[in-house]
Design a protein around this motif. Sequence first.
Motif, PDB file in Angstrom:
ATOM      1  N   VAL A  62      -0.108-145.350 -11.574  1.00 44.62           N
ATOM      2  CA  VAL A  62      -1.140-145.642 -12.577  1.00 44.62           C
ATOM      3  C   VAL A  62      -1.169-144.590 -13.679  1.00 44.62           C
ATOM      4  CG1 VAL A  62      -2.640-146.888 -10.968  1.00 44.62           C
ATOM      5  CG2 VAL A  62      -2.954-144.427 -11.288  1.00 44.62           C
ATOM      6  N   ASP A  63      -0.225-143.657 -13.669  1.00 42.15           N
ATOM      7  CA  ASP A  63      -0.350-142.523 -14.585  1.00 42.15           C
ATOM      8  C   ASP A  63       0.761-142.406 -15.630  1.00 42.15           C
ATOM      9  OD1 ASP A  63       1.634-141.854 -12.826  1.00 42.15           O
ATOM     10  OD2 ASP A  63       0.747-139.951 -12.206  1.00 42.15           O
ATOM     11  N   THR A  64       1.345-143.528 -16.056  1.00 45.76           N
ATOM     12  CA  THR A  64       2.358-143.493 -17.097  1.00 45.76           C
ATOM     13  C   THR A  64       1.676-143.343 -18.455  1.00 45.76           C
ATOM     14  OG1 THR A  64       3.796-144.909 -15.783  1.00 45.76           O
ATOM     15  CG2 THR A  64       4.301-144.721 -18.135  1.00 45.76           C
ATOM     16  N   LEU A  65       1.975-142.226 -19.118  1.00 46.58           N
ATOM     17  CA  LEU A  65       1.372-141.923 -20.425  1.00 46.58           C
ATOM     18  C   LEU A  65       2.458-141.822 -21.485  1.00 46.58           C
ATOM     19  CD1 LEU A  65      -1.093-139.163 -19.211  1.00 46.58           C
ATOM     20  CD2 LEU A  65      -1.736-141.432 -20.015  1.00 46.58           C
ATOM     21  N   PHE A  66       2.091-142.161 -22.725  1.00 46.13           N
ATOM     22  CA  PHE A  66       3.009-142.077 -23.856  1.00 46.13           C
ATOM     23  C   PHE A  66       2.339-141.286 -24.968  1.00 46.13           C
ATOM     24  CE2 PHE A  66       3.791-146.126 -21.695  1.00 46.13           C
ATOM     25  CZ  PHE A  66       5.148-146.026 -21.430  1.00 46.13           C
ATOM     26  N   GLU A  67       3.164-140.634 -25.783  1.00 46.11           N
ATOM     27  CA  GLU A  67       2.632-139.980 -26.982  1.00 46.11           C
ATOM     28  C   GLU A  67       2.120-141.067 -27.916  1.00 46.11           C
ATOM     29  OE1 GLU A  67       2.512-136.668 -27.533  1.00 46.11           O
ATOM     30  OE2 GLU A  67       3.461-136.275 -25.603  1.00 46.11           O
ATOM     31  N   THR A  68       1.091-140.760 -28.691  1.00 46.46           N
ATOM     32  CA  THR A  68       0.572-141.756 -29.626  1.00 46.46           C
ATOM     33  C   THR A  68       0.309-141.138 -30.979  1.00 46.46           C
ATOM     34  OG1 THR A  68      -1.115-143.441 -30.042  1.00 46.46           O
ATOM     35  CG2 THR A  68      -1.841-141.429 -28.939  1.00 46.46           C
ATOM     36  N   LEU A 108      -2.236-144.686 -22.397  1.00 46.44           N
ATOM     37  CA  LEU A 108      -1.873-145.180 -21.074  1.00 46.44           C
ATOM     38  C   LEU A 108      -1.002-146.418 -21.209  1.00 46.44           C
ATOM     39  CD1 LEU A 108      -2.547-144.481 -18.109  1.00 46.44           C
ATOM     40  CD2 LEU A 108      -4.487-146.035 -18.287  1.00 46.44           C
ATOM     41  N   GLY A 109       0.035-146.531 -20.357  1.00 47.18           N
ATOM     42  CA  GLY A 109       0.876-147.719 -20.354  1.00 47.18           C
ATOM     43  C   GLY A 109       0.054-148.968 -20.050  1.00 47.18           C
ATOM     44  N   LEU A 110       0.373-150.059 -20.699  1.00 48.52           N
ATOM     45  CA  LEU A 110      -0.433-151.285 -20.639  1.00 48.52           C
ATOM     46  C   LEU A 110      -0.688-151.776 -19.215  1.00 48.52           C
ATOM     47  CD1 LEU A 110      -1.866-153.618 -22.043  1.00 48.52           C
ATOM     48  CD2 LEU A 110       0.360-154.740 -22.291  1.00 48.52           C
ATOM     49  N   SER A 111       0.347-151.859 -18.390  1.00 52.25           N
ATOM     50  CA  SER A 111       0.162-152.398 -17.038  1.00 52.25           C
ATOM     51  C   SER A 111      -0.712-151.493 -16.174  1.00 52.25           C
ATOM     52  CB  SER A 111       1.509-152.608 -16.348  1.00 52.25           C
ATOM     53  OG  SER A 111       2.116-151.359 -16.054  1.00 52.25           O
ATOM     54  N   LYS A 112      -0.873-150.247 -16.591  1.00 49.50           N
ATOM     55  CA  LYS A 112      -1.642-149.291 -15.782  1.00 49.50           C
ATOM     56  C   LYS A 112      -3.125-149.652 -15.745  1.00 49.50           C
ATOM     57  CE  LYS A 112       2.296-147.477 -15.411  1.00 49.50           C
ATOM     58  NZ  LYS A 112       3.182-148.097 -14.470  1.00 49.50           N
ATOM     59  N   PHE A 113      -3.622-150.311 -16.772  1.00 45.50           N
ATOM     60  CA  PHE A 113      -5.029-150.730 -16.778  1.00 45.50           C
ATOM     61  C   PHE A 113      -5.294-151.717 -15.634  1.00 45.50           C
ATOM     62  CE2 PHE A 113      -4.240-149.406 -21.159  1.00 45.50           C
ATOM     63  CZ  PHE A 113      -5.289-148.534 -21.358  1.00 45.50           C
ATOM     64  N   VAL A 138      -9.682-144.130 -16.153  1.00 39.32           N
ATOM     65  CA  VAL A 138      -9.142-144.201 -17.514  1.00 39.32           C
ATOM     66  C   VAL A 138      -9.452-142.898 -18.255  1.00 39.32           C
ATOM     67  CG1 VAL A 138      -9.285-145.401 -19.744  1.00 39.32           C
ATOM     68  CG2 VAL A 138      -9.183-146.720 -17.616  1.00 39.32           C
ATOM     69  N   GLU A 139     -10.662-142.405 -18.091  1.00 40.12           N
ATOM     70  CA  GLU A 139     -11.034-141.137 -18.732  1.00 40.12           C
ATOM     71  C   GLU A 139     -10.180-139.982 -18.197  1.00 40.12           C
ATOM     72  OE1 GLU A 139     -14.980-138.282 -19.195  1.00 40.12           O
ATOM     73  OE2 GLU A 139     -15.261-140.422 -18.769  1.00 40.12           O
ATOM     74  N   ARG A 140     -10.028-139.898 -16.895  1.00 34.13           N
ATOM     75  CA  ARG A 140      -9.258-138.811 -16.281  1.00 34.13           C
ATOM     76  C   ARG A 140      -7.789-138.859 -16.705  1.00 34.13           C
ATOM     77  NH1 ARG A 140      -6.015-138.803 -12.054  1.00 34.13           N
ATOM     78  NH2 ARG A 140      -6.660-140.859 -11.327  1.00 34.13           N
ATOM     79  N   LEU A 141      -7.194-140.049 -16.691  1.00 33.46           N
ATOM     80  CA  LEU A 141      -5.767-140.172 -16.975  1.00 33.46           C
ATOM     81  C   LEU A 141      -5.444-139.976 -18.448  1.00 33.46           C
ATOM     82  CD1 LEU A 141      -5.023-143.151 -14.597  1.00 33.46           C
ATOM     83  CD2 LEU A 141      -4.064-140.840 -14.391  1.00 33.46           C
ATOM     84  N   THR A 142      -6.290-140.487 -19.329  1.00 29.75           N
ATOM     85  CA  THR A 142      -5.996-140.410 -20.766  1.00 29.75           C
ATOM     86  C   THR A 142      -6.518-139.130 -21.402  1.00 29.75           C
ATOM     87  OG1 THR A 142      -8.041-141.532 -21.416  1.00 29.75           O
ATOM     88  CG2 THR A 142      -6.085-142.925 -20.991  1.00 29.75           C
ATOM     89  N   GLY A 143      -7.480-138.483 -20.758  1.00 29.48           N
ATOM     90  CA  GLY A 143      -8.099-137.306 -21.362  1.00 29.48           C
ATOM     91  C   GLY A 143      -9.082-137.660 -22.457  1.00 29.48           C
ATOM     92  N   SER A 144      -9.384-138.946 -22.598  1.00 29.51           N
ATOM     93  CA  SER A 144     -10.338-139.401 -23.611  1.00 29.51           C
ATOM     94  C   SER A 144     -11.691-139.670 -22.956  1.00 29.51           C
ATOM     95  CB  SER A 144      -9.834-140.683 -24.280  1.00 29.51           C
ATOM     96  OG  SER A 144     -10.826-141.194 -25.163  1.00 29.51           O
ATOM     97  N   GLY A 145     -12.734-139.092 -23.510  1.00 27.64           N
ATOM     98  CA  GLY A 145     -14.091-139.366 -23.033  1.00 27.64           C
ATOM     99  C   GLY A 145     -14.687-140.605 -23.672  1.00 27.64           C
ATOM    100  N   ASP A 146     -13.917-141.246 -24.542  1.00 24.14           N
ATOM    101  CA  ASP A 146     -14.389-142.424 -25.281  1.00 24.14           C
ATOM    102  C   ASP A 146     -13.843-143.678 -24.599  1.00 24.14           C
ATOM    103  OD1 ASP A 146     -15.467-140.603 -27.201  1.00 24.14           O
ATOM    104  OD2 ASP A 146     -13.482-140.455 -28.118  1.00 24.14           O
TER     105      ASP A 146
END
Length: 196
Positions: A62-68, A108-113, A138-146
């Motif tokens: 569940v933790d595949t992340l990409f630069e954005t 976060l990678g789409l399928s991870k949601f 989602v908050e923990r994995l992305t680092g976004s509080g939003d």
Amino acid sequence: MEVLTEDLDLLDAGEPSDPLESIARQLLVEIGEDPDREGLRETPARYARWWREFTRYEPGSVDTLFETTASGNLVAVSGISVWSLCEHHLLPFSCRVTIGYLPQEKMLGLSKFARIAHQHAHKLQSQEQLSQQIADDVERLTGSGDVAVIGRGEHLCMAMRGIRTPATMTTAVWRGALKDSALRGELIALTNDGRQ
């Protein structure tokens, strides 16, 4: 020695050695069924397999992340369908989940949601907790509080017992910038999650 004799009697009587099968067999007896009749002989084993399959579900990574380069732009994923089990009645509920967030440096990678939603759905749960737990991950994995999570569920514990009427329960978690009414409205409009 008495316990040993009772255990041997149970084995001779064809009692299953699997505790979940034994529970299912006893349930059938308690509701007036004959667990040895043709249609029910394999039911305790199927029951045990299903409970283990459902509660031990592994969604994968569940933790595949990409630069954005889209930091701060709303990302919304909707229509994620999950099944869970009401922790109050052990009856299923289905839930359609919408997740929105504002990515920072990573997305976060789409399928991870969907994997996150399924990971939390496959246990005894309430819809309120399910929405909170998805938002937490989602908050923990992305680092976004939003982050926002909207769940729309139909619960068999209401439709099959008690009042015996179907209804849709909606839960919503709004965090950070997504507490703002304009962004809430944008998320709802993008995902059409205000529909009846």
